[in-house]
Write an enzyme that holds these catalytic residues in place. Structure first.
Site, PDB file in Angstrom:
ATOM      1  N   ASP A  77       9.484   2.999   1.730  1.00 56.54           N
ATOM      2  CA  ASP A  77       8.311   3.790   2.074  1.00 56.54           C
ATOM      3  C   ASP A  77       8.115   3.711   3.582  1.00 56.54           C
ATOM      4  O   ASP A  77       7.563   2.744   4.109  1.00 56.54           O
ATOM      5  CB  ASP A  77       7.089   3.239   1.334  1.00 56.54           C
ATOM      6  CG  ASP A  77       5.814   4.011   1.634  1.00 56.54           C
ATOM      7  OD1 ASP A  77       5.794   4.782   2.612  1.00 56.54           O
ATOM      8  OD2 ASP A  77       4.816   3.826   0.910  1.00 56.54           O
ATOM      9  N   LYS A 116       2.745  11.490   6.921  1.00 56.34           N
ATOM     10  CA  LYS A 116       1.923  11.268   8.110  1.00 56.34           C
ATOM     11  C   LYS A 116       2.425  12.046   9.326  1.00 56.34           C
ATOM     12  O   LYS A 116       2.179  13.229   9.454  1.00 56.34           O
ATOM     13  CB  LYS A 116       1.803   9.769   8.399  1.00 56.34           C
ATOM     14  CG  LYS A 116       1.007   9.014   7.323  1.00 56.34           C
ATOM     15  CD  LYS A 116       0.720   7.602   7.739  1.00 56.34           C
ATOM     16  CE  LYS A 116       0.001   6.831   6.630  1.00 56.34           C
ATOM     17  NZ  LYS A 116      -1.345   7.331   6.308  1.00 56.34           N
ATOM     18  N   PHE A 161       0.863  -1.185   0.000  1.00 55.92           N
ATOM     19  CA  PHE A 161       0.000   0.000   0.000  1.00 55.92           C
ATOM     20  C   PHE A 161       0.893   1.227   0.000  1.00 55.92           C
ATOM     21  O   PHE A 161       1.602   1.501   0.974  1.00 55.92           O
ATOM     22  CB  PHE A 161      -0.938   0.046   1.207  1.00 55.92           C
ATOM     23  CG  PHE A 161      -1.875   1.233   1.134  1.00 55.92           C
ATOM     24  CD1 PHE A 161      -3.062   1.148   0.417  1.00 55.92           C
ATOM     25  CD2 PHE A 161      -1.548   2.444   1.721  1.00 55.92           C
ATOM     26  CE1 PHE A 161      -3.912   2.244   0.307  1.00 55.92           C
ATOM     27  CE2 PHE A 161      -2.383   3.544   1.620  1.00 55.92           C
ATOM     28  CZ  PHE A 161      -3.567   3.445   0.915  1.00 55.92           C
TER      29      PHE A 161
END
Length: 400
Positions: A227, A256, A142
């Site tokens: 990531d 984030k 993801f």
């Protein structure tokens, strides 16, 4: 007139696109690890907005930095310089050792930036023939929701009926070193991978996997892109998850928690010259590197380090894992994770994790399911032992 939770839900149902299925709770306030709904009931947030709230809700020092900067200067675009971006560069470089930094907004933009820059590097530096570059990704990944990214997703919900997709991607099983080695060819420019697959259910690779991957990418002249949008900034008990295997990626993607939940800020960090292929006009973002976002990110990084949140994630994560493994329930298939990035996978006969999230909500704990049978647990990194005990007491009641 104050609207009720059902009134607000009705407005969402009438006007909002139905691309989310939220847990039925309507929140209005947050502080630290706690949030309150509009009826005044308190809950412990065990999701942290998918790890965007590592520093907790409404951290006062980040709020102060946001307020101060918002009164001075919010946006210049990159057409002009501002006095906050260089300082964010400096803070990130000191903290991570990065040689070059590209500021963006969302995590998906950071991923897209990495895809573009590694292809450009492949053509201009590695010498790959025009339009022949390939990038290797992992199954169950993801990395975001853009059209470019979902083209290499293996989740049918993410990619069905959105094609056609861009070519140039290969998929290998996560954690399978031999499959990766077999997939690399002369046209491979990058390997994009999460250190821990969060949305897939907090899946960890075999021990030593990333050390072998690092050696292979170096030998094959392939850019290793990690990531760390969800795993980075303390979530796993280290500043970056890659530190657990004592490696350094070529590109690290952050987002984030980089802004502590106050603002969308992301960054591509380079440990080599890959970002040097970008020249004026070849890539950009109106809001990327804006002074408001930079000031917020600087404060978010500062409190993460100065208030010992990374070490707290390690210590409390070990305690939390021990408590979870002590849960006695035939419903539980496996408990796994690292730091405060944890998951409980249930047996299929449990009937899915969503209903247990609903039961946890009724006990005052907010968590979210993923991949049907997995319950994710990722509280803010400021959590204390007594609050972990509160979560585990709720879990015991839910699984009893």
């Amino acid at each position: 007139m104050k609207l009720s939770a059902s009134d607000l839900s009705a407005i969402e149902a009438r006007l909002g696109a139905r691309n989310y299925k939220p847990l039925e709770v309507t929140l209005t306030r947050g502080e630290g690890v706690w949030v309150w709904d509009i009826e005044g009931k308190r809950y412990l947030d065990c999701l942290s907005a998918y790890s965007a709230l590592n520093q907790g809700h409404c951290h006062p020092k980040i709020l102060a930095a946001m307020t101060e900067q918002a009164q001075r200067l919010t946006l210049t675009s990159r057409a002009f310089r501002n006095d906050q971006l260089p300082l964010l560069y400096e803070d990130l470089a000191k903290l991570t050792g990065a040689r070059k930094i590209l500021p963006m907004n969302s995590g998906a933009e950071a991923v897209e930036s990495a895809l573009k820059v590694t292809r450009k590097w492949g053509y201009e530096v590695k010498g790959v023939a025009s339009n022949q570059a390939n990038i290797i990704t992992c199954s169950n990944n993801f990395h975001g929701r853009t059209l470019g990214i979902i083209g290499f997703s293996t989740d049918p919900l993410a990619h069905s009926h959105y094609g056609p997709f861009a070519p140039g991607f290969k998929t290998v099983p996560f954690g399978d070193f031999d499959a990766l080695a077999a997939a690399i060819d002369d046209n491979t420019v990058a390997f994009l991978v999460e250190p821990i697959q969060g949305e897939a259910g907090v899946l960890l690779p075999p021990a030593g996997y990333f050390q072998r991957v690092r050696e292979l990418c170096t030998k094959s002249n392939v850019v290793l892109v990690l990531d760390e949008i969800q795993t980075g900034l303390g979530r796993t008990g280290k500043l970056l998850a890659q530190e657990h295997e004592d490696i350094r990626s070529d590109l690290t993607l952050l987002g984030k928690a980089l802004a502590g939940g106050f603002y969308p800020v992301s960054a591509v960090l380079a440990n080599n010259d890959v970002l040097d292929v970008l020249q004026p006009g070849t890539h950009g973002s109106t809001f990327g590197g804006n002074p408001l976002g930079c000031a917020i990110a600087r404060a978010a990084l500062r409190v993460l380090v100065e208030e010992g949140m990374i070490e707290n994630a390690r210590v409390q994560g070990e305690y939390f894992m021990g408590k979870l493994r002590a849960l006695e329930s035939p419903l539980i298939r496996e408990v796994r994770g690292r730091g405060l990035m944890l998951a409980i996978e249930l047996h299929p006969e449990a009937g899915g994790a969503y209903k247990y999230c609903e039961r946890l909500r009724d006990q005052g704990v907010l968590a979210k399911d993923t991949h049907v049978d997995t319950l994710r647990l990722a509280p803010p990194l400021i959590i204390k032992r007594a609050e972990i005990d509160f979560i585990c007491e709720a879990l015991s009641k839910v699984f009893d």
